[in-house]
Scaffold this active site. Structure first.
Site, PDB file in Angstrom:
ATOM      1  NE  ARG A  70      -2.408  -1.269   3.479  1.00 18.82           N
ATOM      2  CZ  ARG A  70      -1.844  -0.544   4.422  1.00 18.82           C
ATOM      3  NH1 ARG A  70      -1.863   0.789   4.358  1.00 18.82           N
ATOM      4  NH2 ARG A  70      -1.264  -1.106   5.457  1.00 18.82           N
ATOM      5  CE1 TYR A 197       0.339  -5.927  -1.894  1.00 17.55           C
ATOM      6  CE2 TYR A 197      -0.733  -3.919  -1.142  1.00 17.55           C
ATOM      7  CZ  TYR A 197      -0.265  -5.195  -0.891  1.00 17.55           C
ATOM      8  OH  TYR A 197      -0.423  -5.732   0.356  1.00 17.55           O
ATOM      9  N   GLY A 198      -2.611  -5.378  -4.384  1.00  8.70           N
ATOM     10  CA  GLY A 198      -3.859  -5.680  -3.676  1.00  8.70           C
ATOM     11  C   GLY A 198      -4.527  -4.525  -2.947  1.00  8.70           C
ATOM     12  CE  LYS A 206      -7.106  -3.672   4.987  1.00  7.14           C
ATOM     13  NZ  LYS A 206      -5.759  -4.034   5.262  1.00  7.14           N
ATOM     14  CG  HIS A 226      -7.020  -3.214  10.068  1.00  5.75           C
ATOM     15  ND1 HIS A 226      -5.711  -2.785  10.153  1.00  5.75           N
ATOM     16  CD2 HIS A 226      -7.017  -4.207   9.149  1.00  5.75           C
ATOM     17  CE1 HIS A 226      -4.961  -3.500   9.322  1.00  5.75           C
ATOM     18  NE2 HIS A 226      -5.726  -4.368   8.706  1.00  5.75           N
ATOM     19  CB  SER A 248      -0.702  -3.661   7.941  1.00  2.00           C
ATOM     20  OG  SER A 248      -1.858  -2.911   7.657  1.00  2.00           O
ATOM     21  CB  CYS A 250       0.756  -6.563  13.832  1.00  3.71           C
ATOM     22  SG  CYS A 250       1.960  -5.287  13.437  1.00  3.71           S
ATOM     23  CG  ASN A 254      -0.030 -16.021  11.999  1.00  3.57           C
ATOM     24  OD1 ASN A 254       0.435 -17.137  11.974  1.00  3.57           O
ATOM     25  ND2 ASN A 254       0.262 -15.102  11.090  1.00  3.57           N
ATOM     26  CG  ASP A 277      -7.541  -7.181   6.689  1.00  2.54           C
ATOM     27  OD1 ASP A 277      -6.547  -7.013   7.428  1.00  2.54           O
ATOM     28  OD2 ASP A 277      -7.793  -6.442   5.723  1.00  2.54           O
ATOM     29  NE  ARG A 377      -0.236  -8.460   2.271  1.00  2.00           N
ATOM     30  CZ  ARG A 377      -0.749  -8.258   3.483  1.00  2.00           C
ATOM     31  NH1 ARG A 377      -1.836  -8.897   3.862  1.00  2.00           N
ATOM     32  NH2 ARG A 377      -0.175  -7.426   4.322  1.00  2.00           N
TER      33      ARG A 377
HETATM   34  P1  GTP Z   1      -2.487  -7.790   7.373  1.00  2.00           P
HETATM   35  O1  GTP Z   1      -2.988  -8.819   6.408  1.00  2.00           O
HETATM   36  O2  GTP Z   1      -1.369  -6.961   6.798  1.00  2.00           O
HETATM   37  O3  GTP Z   1      -3.560  -6.918   7.929  1.00  2.00           O
HETATM   38  O4  GTP Z   1      -1.723  -8.557   8.544  1.00  2.00           O
HETATM   39  P2  GTP Z   1      -2.141  -9.524   9.759  1.00  2.00           P
HETATM   40  O5  GTP Z   1      -2.406  -8.691  10.957  1.00  2.00           O
HETATM   41  O6  GTP Z   1      -3.200 -10.481   9.348  1.00  2.00           O
HETATM   42  O7  GTP Z   1      -0.764 -10.273  10.050  1.00  2.00           O
HETATM   43  P3  GTP Z   1      -0.368 -11.825   9.955  1.00  2.00           P
HETATM   44  O8  GTP Z   1      -1.200 -12.700  10.842  1.00  2.00           O
HETATM   45  O9  GTP Z   1      -0.314 -12.204   8.525  1.00  2.00           O
HETATM   46  O10 GTP Z   1       1.109 -11.809  10.566  1.00  2.00           O
HETATM   47  C1  GTP Z   1       2.140 -11.072  10.003  1.00  2.00           C
HETATM   48  C2  GTP Z   1       3.487 -11.496  10.500  1.00  2.00           C
HETATM   49  O11 GTP Z   1       3.516 -11.564  11.923  1.00  2.00           O
HETATM   50  C3  GTP Z   1       3.888 -12.875   9.982  1.00  2.00           C
HETATM   51  O12 GTP Z   1       5.215 -12.824   9.555  1.00  2.00           O
HETATM   52  C4  GTP Z   1       3.736 -13.748  11.189  1.00  2.00           C
HETATM   53  O13 GTP Z   1       4.592 -14.835  11.141  1.00  2.00           O
HETATM   54  C5  GTP Z   1       4.015 -12.807  12.361  1.00  2.00           C
HETATM   55  N1  GTP Z   1       3.277 -13.226  13.586  1.00  2.00           N
HETATM   56  C6  GTP Z   1       1.958 -13.479  13.684  1.00  2.00           C
HETATM   57  N2  GTP Z   1       1.614 -13.885  14.932  1.00  2.00           N
HETATM   58  C7  GTP Z   1       2.753 -13.878  15.656  1.00  2.00           C
HETATM   59  C8  GTP Z   1       3.067 -14.191  17.033  1.00  2.00           C
HETATM   60  O14 GTP Z   1       2.215 -14.570  17.841  1.00  2.00           O
HETATM   61  N3  GTP Z   1       4.370 -14.034  17.407  1.00  2.00           N
HETATM   62  C9  GTP Z   1       5.339 -13.616  16.532  1.00  2.00           C
HETATM   63  N4  GTP Z   1       6.579 -13.489  16.987  1.00  2.00           N
HETATM   64  N5  GTP Z   1       5.085 -13.337  15.231  1.00  2.00           N
HETATM   65  C10 GTP Z   1       3.815 -13.454  14.796  1.00  2.00           C
HETATM   66  C1  SPV Z   2      -2.947  -4.574   5.240  1.00  2.00           C
HETATM   67  O1  SPV Z   2      -1.960  -3.978   4.773  1.00  2.00           O
HETATM   68  O2  SPV Z   2      -3.444  -4.276   6.348  1.00  2.00           O
HETATM   69  C2  SPV Z   2      -3.569  -5.688   4.491  1.00  2.00           C
HETATM   70  C3  SPV Z   2      -3.129  -5.920   3.130  1.00  2.00           C
HETATM   71  O3  SPV Z   2      -4.455  -6.349   4.996  1.00  2.00           O
HETATM   72  S1  SPV Z   2      -3.809  -4.765   2.016  1.00  2.00           S
HETATM   73  O4  SPV Z   2      -5.078  -5.308   1.512  1.00  2.00           O
HETATM   74  O5  SPV Z   2      -2.860  -4.587   0.969  1.00  2.00           O
HETATM   75  O6  SPV Z   2      -4.077  -3.517   2.695  1.00  2.00           O
HETATM   76 MN    MN Z   3      -5.012  -5.576   6.971  1.00  2.00          MN
END
Ligand code: GTP
Ligand code: SPV
Ligand code: MN
Length: 600
Positions: A70, A197-198, A206, A226, A248, A250, A254, A277, A377
């Site tokens: 983004r 890009y997405g 978003k 979010h 994002s 974070c 997971n 999300d 992604r």
């Molecule tokens: P967006 O799609 O950008 O909104 O991100 P998201 O909040 O869904 O993040 P996602 O779950 O994809 O995690 C992003 C990164 O954080 C990855 O590299 C994960 O491996 C790392 N991560 C997620 N959960 C944990 C955790 O509990 N501990 C640690 N150390 N890293 C984590």
């Molecule tokens: C984020 O960046 O928080 C995402 C990916 O979930 S995007 O759709 O590119 O914003």
């Molecule tokens: Mn997001």
């Protein structure tokens, strides 16, 4: 005549006159049309067909090298006045923006097809659904939207008059200096140009799902956040629903797909996914907060996804998935990324399409030297997810018992704390700070304030957005409890102190107990923190003193954070609600008192 809706047709005509496509094609949602588009994208190289025996229905897409995240500095909220957009958003006068972008869109689809994508956010025909139509010259966007949202002619039947968000997207020539993501809340319109890009081009996500939806939600009395949504089923069968807002990259995907550690599974705990999300939240007739996930797929971060961290995500992406900017195993026709279970492929092709070997990796230039881009992604259908909750399909959504805020912070924020109620919780949300990630362009790892994990996504003034939170709270007779977590605290060597991922269930357990009025807590200046034995750490290999450290509140660091927050509040200006300023005063006072007066 493309549709039976005159308003949609007029607008398509207007956009076609501007962009001059060779043809205009309606996306009807059929498999046959999708398959033809996949084949066409493969013939032009826009998509690469992966090994269909190992990854049926899966494709790889590589974006332009300058177009991988983004672009917050090129994202605009074009309200009539600058004040409405607030201090954090970039603003442009709507007429000026339209004039500037009109020049970029003019003739941009010559020699291309304009696809018309009618989509629904939420279940079509349900009370809370919102509709959009995206016009785009990108097959990648069409195929991604088919996964991320509910698309097709059935959506057109739901749209009355101009009750839809108008989205115009053109890749144009991907010029990063002329890239714009522009929102016109007053006319319910989005214009996106020069990106592929997405987050910049899947206009449902978003742009509509958060920026325009938050604007609409303020006038209509609901919230767009979010946030992930998850369900925890206790051994007695009782189900609790939780939303969590992390910035994002974070940890939302997971946490939403968490598999409890064996001990919890044996006891009968089950965790299920509703969304990863975006949440749209409303006050129910019962005085509780109800949530739906308006999306229909995941656009998740690939690196770090492995069988230890997120087996549900791995199982979700083994079919009908589009991968973007991951590494290709040229021998097998499969995909790989940093943090994958498999060793790096022998014949690896990196996200830029060049041969890659592990010795090329330099951690000082992760994006430039990793095999998969750090913000690579997967785009996967929600129904692929083994942990999907049947409640995802409830048109009215689910009642939320807890909201969890979080950030990525090496220091300061403890593993978990509970706030004293909705107002204090809103304050804690306003105070989120987090290290920046690869999800947006710019420096990575810099702590910045990211209120409610919505800094890049609030479609109006931040102070008024906080006021909206407080106003919603007043309408909730049974509000969710609000917590704050931090999975990312590091030790002196920079290693994560908390194992995270599935083990986060241990923190969820404390949160759920607190929601039921159980579980011990110690009052600290910042809120209620578990006692050292309040989080079950049995079976974890934590070094002595780790839990104490994870739960500790560093008064001096928090006082510094208060000063920074005060600056942030003054930057936002006089729309910051008094109630939040008083919360900040109270926090500072309690911290000074805890410091034994030595700081005051
Ligand atoms: P967006 O799609 O950008 O909104 O991100 P998201 O909040 O869904 O993040 P996602 O779950 O994809 O995690 C992003 C990164 O954080 C990855 O590299 C994960 O491996 C790392 N991560 C997620 N959960 C944990 C955790 O509990 N501990 C640690 N150390 N890293 C984590
Ligand atoms: C984020 O960046 O928080 C995402 C990916 O979930 S995007 O759709 O590119 O914003
Ligand atoms: Mn997001």
């Amino acid at each position: 005549m493309i549709t039976r809706n005159a308003r949609i047709n007029e607008w398509i005509d207007e956009c076609a006159k501007l962009t001059c496509p060779d043809s205009v094609v309606l996306i009807d949602g059929s498999d046959a049309q999708r398959d033809a588009l996949r084949a066409e994208a493969c013939s032009t190289g826009e998509l690469l067909k992966l090994n269909q025996d190992l990854l049926p229905g899966c494709y790889l897409h590589r974006s332009a090298v300058n177009d991988v995240a983004r672009v917050e500095d090129r994202t605009f909220i074009c309200t009539r006045t600058k004040a409405e957009a607030g201090k954090i958003n970039n603003w442009m006068d709507p007429d000026e923006c339209r004039a500037r972008l009109t020049r970029l869109f003019r003739g941009s689809m010559k020699g291309r097809t304009m696809y018309v994508i009618p989509y629904s956010m939420g279940i079509p025909g349900s009370r809370f659904a919102k509709y959009g139509v995206e016009l785009t010259d990108s097959i990648y966007v069409v195929l991604s939207m088919l996964i991320m949202t509910r698309v097709g002619t059935q959506v057109l039947d739901c749209i009355e008059g101009d009750g839809f968000t108008k989205g115009l997207h053109s890749k144009a020539d991907l010029d990063e200096n002329e890239r714009y993501i522009a929102h016109f809340p007053e006319t319910n319109t989005i214009w996106s140009v020069n990106s592929g890009y997405g987050g910049n081009v899947l206009l449902s996500k978003k742009c509509l799902g958060l920026r325009l939806a938050s604007y609409l939600g303020r006038t209509e009395g609901w919230m767009a956040e979010h946030m992930l949504i998850l369900e925890v089923e206790a051994p007695d069968g009782h189900k609790t629903y939780v939303c969590a807002a992390f910035p994002s990259s974070c940890g939302k995907t997971n946490l939403a797909m968490l598999i409890p550690p064996e001990k919890y599974r044996k006891l009968g705990y089950k965790v299920r996914t509703l969304g990863d999300d975006i949440s749209w939240l409303r006050v129910g007739g019962d005085g509780r907060l109800w949530a739906i996930n308006p999306e229909h797929g995941f656009f998740g971060v690939a690196p770090g996804t492995g069988s230890r961290s997120n087996p549900n995500a791995l199982a979700t992406v083994d079919r009908e998935t589009i991968f973007t900017n991951v590494c290709l195993d040229a021998d097998k026709g499969t995909v790989w990324w940093e943090g994958h279970d498999d060793p790096p492929p022998v014949h690896a092709v990196d996200w830029k399409g060049r041969p890659w070997t592990p010795d090329m990796y330099d951690k000082r230039d992760k994006a430039g030297t990793s095999a998969a881009h750090p913000n690579s992604r997967f785009t996967a259908p929600i129904e692929n997810c083994p942990s999907l909750s049947p409640a995802y399909f409830e048109p009215e959504g689910v009642p939320i018992s807890a909201i969890i805020f979080g950030g990525r912070r090496a220091h300061t924020a403890p593993l978990v704390y509970q706030t004293y109620g909705w107002r204090h919780g809103t304050f804690a949300g306003s105070a989120i700070a987090s290290e920046t990630t690869a999800a947006t362009t710019g420096a990575v790892g810099v702590v910045r304030r990211d209120p409610m994990a919505m800094r890049p996504f609030v479609g109006y003034d931040m102070g008024l957005y906080w006021q909206h939170w407080l106003d919603i709270g007043r309408r909730l007779s049974n509000p969710p409890k609000i917590f704050h977590v931090n999975w990312f605290r590091t030790d002196a060597e920079g290693r994560f102190m908390w194992p995270g991922y599935g083990e986060n269930m241990r923190v969820l357990e404390w949160i759920l107990a607190r929601c039921e009025g159980k579980g011990d807590a110690v009052s600290t200046p910042i809120g209620l923190v578990p006692p050292e034995d309040g989080i079950d750490a049995s079976g974890l290999d934590l070094a002595p003193g780790t839990m104490k450290e994870l739960l500790s509140v560093d008064t001096a660091a928090w006082l510094r954070d208060c000063a920074d927050l005060r600056d942030f509040y003054s930057f936002i200006g006089n729309t910051v609600p008094d109630e939040l300023c008083r919360e900040l005063d109270g926090l500072e006072r309690r911290l000074h008192a805890a410091a034994g007066g030595k700081d005051s």
